[in-house]
Motif scaffolding. Sequence first.
Motif, PDB file in Angstrom:
ATOM      1  N   THR A  10       1.178  -1.287  -0.034  1.00 54.63           N
ATOM      2  CA  THR A  10       0.050  -0.305   0.060  1.00 54.63           C
ATOM      3  C   THR A  10       1.005   1.267  -0.145  1.00 54.63           C
ATOM      4  OG1 THR A  10      -1.686  -1.194   1.027  1.00 54.63           O
ATOM      5  CG2 THR A  10      -1.459   1.067   1.120  1.00 54.63           C
ATOM      6  N   ALA A  11       1.807   1.373   0.902  1.00 51.99           N
ATOM      7  CA  ALA A  11       3.101   1.958   0.696  1.00 51.99           C
ATOM      8  C   ALA A  11       3.968   2.802  -0.576  1.00 51.99           C
ATOM      9  CB  ALA A  11       3.492   1.987   2.100  1.00 51.99           C
ATOM     10  N   ARG A  12       3.664   1.728  -1.472  1.00 51.44           N
ATOM     11  CA  ARG A  12       4.213   2.420  -2.551  1.00 51.44           C
ATOM     12  C   ARG A  12       3.913   2.221  -3.590  1.00 51.44           C
ATOM     13  NH1 ARG A  12       7.754  -2.967  -0.855  1.00 51.44           N
ATOM     14  NH2 ARG A  12       6.069  -4.567  -1.767  1.00 51.44           N
ATOM     15  N   ALA A  13       2.215   1.626  -3.533  1.00 53.22           N
ATOM     16  CA  ALA A  13       0.492   2.330  -4.774  1.00 53.22           C
ATOM     17  C   ALA A  13       1.210   3.734  -3.824  1.00 53.22           C
ATOM     18  CB  ALA A  13       0.107   1.297  -4.461  1.00 53.22           C
ATOM     19  N   ASN A  14       1.064   4.211  -3.074  1.00 48.21           N
ATOM     20  CA  ASN A  14       0.830   5.703  -2.318  1.00 48.21           C
ATOM     21  C   ASN A  14       2.445   6.423  -3.054  1.00 48.21           C
ATOM     22  OD1 ASN A  14      -2.036   4.483  -1.963  1.00 48.21           O
ATOM     23  ND2 ASN A  14      -1.289   4.846   0.274  1.00 48.21           N
ATOM     24  N   LEU A  15       2.870   5.767  -3.402  1.00 45.81           N
ATOM     25  CA  LEU A  15       4.262   6.272  -2.886  1.00 45.81           C
ATOM     26  C   LEU A  15       4.371   7.437  -4.887  1.00 45.81           C
ATOM     27  CD1 LEU A  15       6.992   5.211  -0.878  1.00 45.81           C
ATOM     28  CD2 LEU A  15       6.001   7.588  -0.904  1.00 45.81           C
ATOM     29  N   ALA A  16       3.874   6.357  -4.935  1.00 44.07           N
ATOM     30  CA  ALA A  16       4.094   6.365  -6.640  1.00 44.07           C
ATOM     31  C   ALA A  16       2.802   7.968  -7.821  1.00 44.07           C
ATOM     32  CB  ALA A  16       3.300   5.393  -7.586  1.00 44.07           C
ATOM     33  N   GLU A  17       1.847   8.266  -6.534  1.00 39.37           N
ATOM     34  CA  GLU A  17       0.846   9.289  -6.206  1.00 39.37           C
ATOM     35  C   GLU A  17       1.022  10.771  -6.084  1.00 39.37           C
ATOM     36  OE1 GLU A  17      -1.568   9.026  -8.641  1.00 39.37           O
ATOM     37  OE2 GLU A  17      -1.113   6.620  -9.098  1.00 39.37           O
ATOM     38  N   LEU A  18       1.483  10.250  -4.548  1.00 36.49           N
ATOM     39  CA  LEU A  18       1.934  11.234  -3.146  1.00 36.49           C
ATOM     40  C   LEU A  18       2.866  12.873  -4.341  1.00 36.49           C
ATOM     41  CD1 LEU A  18       2.815   9.454  -0.728  1.00 36.49           C
ATOM     42  CD2 LEU A  18       0.809  11.533  -1.219  1.00 36.49           C
ATOM     43  N   PRO A  19       4.100  12.193  -5.096  1.00 35.25           N
ATOM     44  CA  PRO A  19       4.432  13.526  -5.305  1.00 35.25           C
ATOM     45  C   PRO A  19       4.263  13.786  -6.425  1.00 35.25           C
ATOM     46  CG  PRO A  19       6.302  11.295  -5.798  1.00 35.25           C
ATOM     47  CD  PRO A  19       4.470  10.741  -5.235  1.00 35.25           C
ATOM     48  N   ALA A  20       3.047  13.308  -7.582  1.00 31.06           N
ATOM     49  CA  ALA A  20       2.515  14.449  -8.503  1.00 31.06           C
ATOM     50  C   ALA A  20       1.575  15.440  -7.433  1.00 31.06           C
ATOM     51  CB  ALA A  20       1.143  13.940  -8.742  1.00 31.06           C
ATOM     52  N   GLN A  21       0.948  14.576  -6.241  1.00 28.75           N
ATOM     53  CA  GLN A  21      -0.149  15.595  -5.578  1.00 28.75           C
ATOM     54  C   GLN A  21       0.554  16.619  -4.327  1.00 28.75           C
ATOM     55  OE1 GLN A  21      -1.094  13.118  -2.012  1.00 28.75           O
ATOM     56  NE2 GLN A  21      -2.403  14.778  -1.762  1.00 28.75           N
ATOM     57  N   LEU A  22       2.119  16.811  -4.157  1.00 25.19           N
ATOM     58  CA  LEU A  22       2.755  17.246  -3.496  1.00 25.19           C
ATOM     59  C   LEU A  22       2.834  18.632  -4.899  1.00 25.19           C
ATOM     60  CD1 LEU A  22       4.072  18.456  -1.097  1.00 25.19           C
ATOM     61  CD2 LEU A  22       6.311  16.938  -1.644  1.00 25.19           C
ATOM     62  N   GLN A  23       3.414  18.170  -5.557  1.00 28.44           N
ATOM     63  CA  GLN A  23       3.866  19.597  -5.925  1.00 28.44           C
ATOM     64  C   GLN A  23       2.529  19.809  -6.822  1.00 28.44           C
ATOM     65  OE1 GLN A  23       6.805  19.592  -7.391  1.00 28.44           O
ATOM     66  NE2 GLN A  23       5.649  22.011  -8.308  1.00 28.44           N
ATOM     67  N   GLN A  67       1.659  17.446   1.984  1.00 25.84           N
ATOM     68  CA  GLN A  67       3.222  16.734   3.051  1.00 25.84           C
ATOM     69  C   GLN A  67       2.818  15.814   4.286  1.00 25.84           C
ATOM     70  OE1 GLN A  67       3.498  21.506   4.375  1.00 25.84           O
ATOM     71  NE2 GLN A  67       5.154  21.452   2.331  1.00 25.84           N
ATOM     72  N   THR A  68       1.605  16.046   5.012  1.00 23.17           N
ATOM     73  CA  THR A  68       1.151  15.205   5.965  1.00 23.17           C
ATOM     74  C   THR A  68       1.796  13.331   5.373  1.00 23.17           C
ATOM     75  OG1 THR A  68       0.206  16.753   7.474  1.00 23.17           O
ATOM     76  CG2 THR A  68      -0.241  14.643   7.983  1.00 23.17           C
ATOM     77  N   GLY A  69       0.899  13.186   4.094  1.00 20.15           N
ATOM     78  CA  GLY A  69       0.055  12.189   3.685  1.00 20.15           C
ATOM     79  C   GLY A  69       1.978  11.380   3.157  1.00 20.15           C
ATOM     80  N   TYR A  70       2.758  12.810   2.576  1.00 20.93           N
ATOM     81  CA  TYR A  70       3.551  11.648   1.929  1.00 20.93           C
ATOM     82  C   TYR A  70       4.792  11.062   3.732  1.00 20.93           C
ATOM     83  CZ  TYR A  70       6.792  12.017  -1.968  1.00 20.93           C
ATOM     84  OH  TYR A  70       7.112  11.878  -3.196  1.00 20.93           O
ATOM     85  N   ILE A  71       4.792  12.027   4.577  1.00 21.55           N
ATOM     86  CA  ILE A  71       5.706  11.731   6.197  1.00 21.55           C
ATOM     87  C   ILE A  71       4.653  10.770   6.345  1.00 21.55           C
ATOM     88  CG2 ILE A  71       6.148  12.722   8.274  1.00 21.55           C
ATOM     89  CD1 ILE A  71       6.389  15.392   7.638  1.00 21.55           C
ATOM     90  N   GLN A  72       3.675  10.327   6.269  1.00 19.85           N
ATOM     91  CA  GLN A  72       3.077  10.033   6.883  1.00 19.85           C
ATOM     92  C   GLN A  72       3.432   8.523   6.291  1.00 19.85           C
ATOM     93  OE1 GLN A  72      -1.146  10.415   7.689  1.00 19.85           O
ATOM     94  NE2 GLN A  72      -0.767  11.437   9.970  1.00 19.85           N
ATOM     95  N   THR A  73       3.187   8.304   4.759  1.00 26.45           N
ATOM     96  CA  THR A  73       3.515   6.868   3.883  1.00 26.45           C
ATOM     97  C   THR A  73       4.741   6.853   4.144  1.00 26.45           C
ATOM     98  OG1 THR A  73       1.869   7.779   2.219  1.00 26.45           O
ATOM     99  CG2 THR A  73       3.437   6.245   1.296  1.00 26.45           C
ATOM    100  N   LEU A  74       5.700   7.396   3.955  1.00 22.37           N
ATOM    101  CA  LEU A  74       7.090   6.980   4.355  1.00 22.37           C
ATOM    102  C   LEU A  74       7.784   6.504   5.664  1.00 22.37           C
ATOM    103  CD1 LEU A  74      10.578   7.224   3.619  1.00 22.37           C
ATOM    104  CD2 LEU A  74      10.383   9.475   4.719  1.00 22.37           C
ATOM    105  N   ASN A  75       6.797   6.861   7.073  1.00 15.49           N
ATOM    106  CA  ASN A  75       6.634   6.272   7.903  1.00 15.49           C
ATOM    107  C   ASN A  75       6.371   5.263   8.066  1.00 15.49           C
ATOM    108  OD1 ASN A  75       7.518   6.732  10.939  1.00 15.49           O
ATOM    109  ND2 ASN A  75       5.624   6.132  11.853  1.00 15.49           N
ATOM    110  N   GLN A  76       4.909   4.586   7.156  1.00 17.94           N
ATOM    111  CA  GLN A  76       4.214   3.260   7.198  1.00 17.94           C
ATOM    112  C   GLN A  76       4.837   2.393   6.595  1.00 17.94           C
ATOM    113  OE1 GLN A  76       0.839   3.783   4.397  1.00 17.94           O
ATOM    114  NE2 GLN A  76       0.635   1.466   4.688  1.00 17.94           N
ATOM    115  N   TRP A  77       5.812   2.815   5.250  1.00 22.32           N
ATOM    116  CA  TRP A  77       6.380   1.619   5.204  1.00 22.32           C
ATOM    117  C   TRP A  77       7.737   1.465   6.033  1.00 22.32           C
ATOM    118  CZ3 TRP A  77      11.675   0.234   3.642  1.00 22.32           C
ATOM    119  CH2 TRP A  77      11.839  -0.491   2.668  1.00 22.32           C
ATOM    120  N   PHE A  78       8.610   2.516   6.708  1.00 23.33           N
ATOM    121  CA  PHE A  78       9.717   1.869   7.442  1.00 23.33           C
ATOM    122  C   PHE A  78       8.976   0.900   8.631  1.00 23.33           C
ATOM    123  CE2 PHE A  78      12.365   5.723   5.603  1.00 23.33           C
ATOM    124  CZ  PHE A  78      13.767   5.003   6.018  1.00 23.33           C
ATOM    125  N   ILE A  79       7.722   1.993   9.483  1.00 20.94           N
ATOM    126  CA  ILE A  79       7.491   0.997  10.550  1.00 20.94           C
ATOM    127  C   ILE A  79       7.329  -0.762   9.761  1.00 20.94           C
ATOM    128  CG2 ILE A  79       5.178   0.163  11.916  1.00 20.94           C
ATOM    129  CD1 ILE A  79       7.551   2.351  12.754  1.00 20.94           C
TER     130      ILE A  79
END
Length: 469
Positions: free
Chosen positions: A390-403, A437-449
Amino acid sequence: MNVLLIRAAKPLANVLLFLAPLCPLSAQPQPIYTLPELMDSAMRHLPLLLEKEALVQSAEAGIGEARDAFLPQVNVAEGVSLGSANDLAGPFLPVPGAIHPISGSIAGASNYQAVTGNMASLYAQYDLVTFGLKDARVASARAYVSLTRAELEKARYLIKWEIGKLYFNILSRGYQLAVDGEDVRRYEQMYAISKALTGAGVNPGVDSSLARAGLSRTRITYNELAGELRRLQQQLGYLTGIASPGIRMDTSRVGLTSAAGLTGPYPADTLAAGNPLEDYFARQQQQYRAQEALARKSYLPKLILGAGGWARGSAIQYSNVYSSAGEGLGYQRLNYVAGVGITYELFNGVHRRDRLNVLGKQVTAAGYALQQQQLSLHNQQMQADESMRTARANLAELPAQLQAANDAYRQKLAQYRAGIINLVDLVTASFELLQAQTGYIQTLNQWFIASLDKAAATGTLDQFLQTTK
């Protein structure tokens, strides 16, 4: 998939590099600790682990105790006595507490004259054949050492796991605090602009009130997150023994590019053989089995080699003459004895059956506990895999959302300054940027946890943690 993660990491890396200096993890310069250094500090400091280390040492000492239990028994006794020796011939049943003369005259009349006597004895006994009892007892002691060591390693493993979670959560909260600080500054800017536009009569006065309310809300959110971050730091300080205000963590090698390289070392459906969380239950079962073997040997006969001797002196002479007290203080007779004997308690068969029945149930229970732990670890691994997907799938979308959110906010800010849009539009754009921004940080933390949890489940926790130093 790794390439996707690396590409997704680039926008966030820029954001984190921008936000990291804003994260108020420590007001004063303090030593910077890597994750392995935090682990080492906890291993040396935490009394729980020191207690279990002491229990391991105690169990190791028990091996020597088990060996020495089969040394020959050698008893030496010496006694000087004063009392009467007024006895009768015939059998008697010894009763605890009754003092019976061990020798004396046999006469028709009672004689209560006090006489002296002394006696020294030496008796040695050795279990000549134990029918495997010695080896079984030493094996049981070794199994207990293995169990206590496994318990220590399990406790260390769990502490490392907890510190790893704290580490990533502190990083996540720190970056989130920086994001919330940026949100506060955005609302401060909105409030300043709305006051100017309201004062010039361009916008209604409600705009500045809404901006002021939003500013207070963001500050409250910031304060609550700062308190949560301090609580996490205090928990880390409790585990590591490092004062929580002084904990600064080395994050120079933490990022999604590092995480991408860690997606491969975990087997999909298997657990590592050396997982301490599983090994403890396996050792527990082995220890019960060792007790079973000991019980089988404990109720067998014993072949004993015994030898002894004693010297005796008495004031009563062989002719039944009562001499002076001094005559009884010297050794007058010497005897010795040696022999081989076998002992067996006739109800040992019943005791052995009862004991083995108890231990057999414990072995069965330990087997079920091991199966449950294996099942739990496998389930945890599957859940971690799903979280990582799930985290990897979200990371594919988050950069575009953030920009897109960042571009939209800048455009809305320029339009609000020009008086083209109202404050609600600008607040909406700011909220979207904060969410991205929050989604990016939470997704990164989700991946690491999730990666941390999978490493713990598969027994590769140390390997995973070393990559974050």
